[in-house]
Design a protein around this motif. Sequence first.
Motif, short mmCIF file in Angstrom:
data_model
loop_
_atom_site.label_atom_id
_atom_site.label_comp_id
_atom_site.label_asym_id
_atom_site.label_seq_id
_atom_site.Cartn_x
_atom_site.Cartn_y
_atom_site.Cartn_z
N ASN A 151 27.96 -70.51 22.42
CA ASN A 151 27.34 -69.30 22.95
C ASN A 151 26.05 -69.68 23.70
O ASN A 151 25.16 -70.31 23.13
CB ASN A 151 27.03 -68.35 21.79
N LEU A 152 25.94 -69.27 24.93
CA LEU A 152 24.73 -69.56 25.72
C LEU A 152 23.49 -68.89 25.14
O LEU A 152 22.38 -69.34 25.37
CB LEU A 152 24.93 -69.14 27.17
N GLU A 153 23.68 -67.82 24.41
CA GLU A 153 22.56 -67.09 23.83
C GLU A 153 22.14 -67.63 22.47
O GLU A 153 21.15 -67.20 21.90
CB GLU A 153 22.93 -65.60 23.68
N GLY A 154 22.90 -68.58 21.93
CA GLY A 154 22.63 -69.10 20.60
C GLY A 154 21.48 -70.09 20.58
O GLY A 154 20.93 -70.49 21.61
N ASN A 160 22.13 -75.39 22.79
CA ASN A 160 21.06 -76.05 23.55
C ASN A 160 21.61 -77.06 24.54
O ASN A 160 21.10 -77.19 25.66
CB ASN A 160 20.08 -76.73 22.59
N ILE A 161 22.65 -77.78 24.15
CA ILE A 161 23.30 -78.72 25.07
C ILE A 161 23.88 -77.94 26.25
O ILE A 161 23.67 -78.28 27.41
CB ILE A 161 24.40 -79.53 24.36
N LYS A 162 24.61 -76.89 25.93
CA LYS A 162 25.28 -76.11 26.98
C LYS A 162 24.27 -75.46 27.93
O LYS A 162 24.55 -75.26 29.10
CB LYS A 162 26.18 -75.05 26.33
#
Length: 192
Positions: A151-154, A160-162
């Motif tokens: 999740n990009l919002e996580g 964080n990698i993404k």
Amino acid sequence: MAMNFKIFETKELADIFAADLLRKQIHNNPESILALDVNEDLSQVYEKFVGEVKNHPADLSEIQLYSVGRGGLGIFKNLDIPSSQLNEGGTADDLDDKGKKKVNVALLNLNSNKKVGFNNDNDELFKAKELFIYATKGDKEEVVRSLYDANLEGSSTLSNIKNHRMVTVVIDKDAAGRLDHDIVEYYSYKFA
């Protein structure tokens, strides 16, 4: 954010590609600062990198290498890098305490337990201009899928990698085992 997968048929091809990324970084910027995970999974990458640099000499007089993890940078002592530029502390504090410029490239092994680098303390690594994540073998297929789906919002390590502005994930077909067939086909990389 730009996460790019490079999927190779074998671990050896993934190793060659990762080694070539490091060699090109040094040739393009002889003052590079590299944070290198000294995880055993990456040992063949570093052996291939040392061989490439010996076959295609580069200016190593200004390069800075930082170990990430408990191992040392012994293999790099085979190159003409001044020992003062081989930083073997292996902790986030060691990397931060050197008063260095921003890391150009961080090459990190993705563990099956979803950890990279300094486990939970990766702020300096995630500030690197380029982030290379490495995962091979079938025991990594679940974590690779989790990274792809993160999740990009996580706020997890995988999120964080993404969210990093420039990340390349270097994997072999075994580690890609849980990705959909069309994803594997799209990201499969072949040397020209």
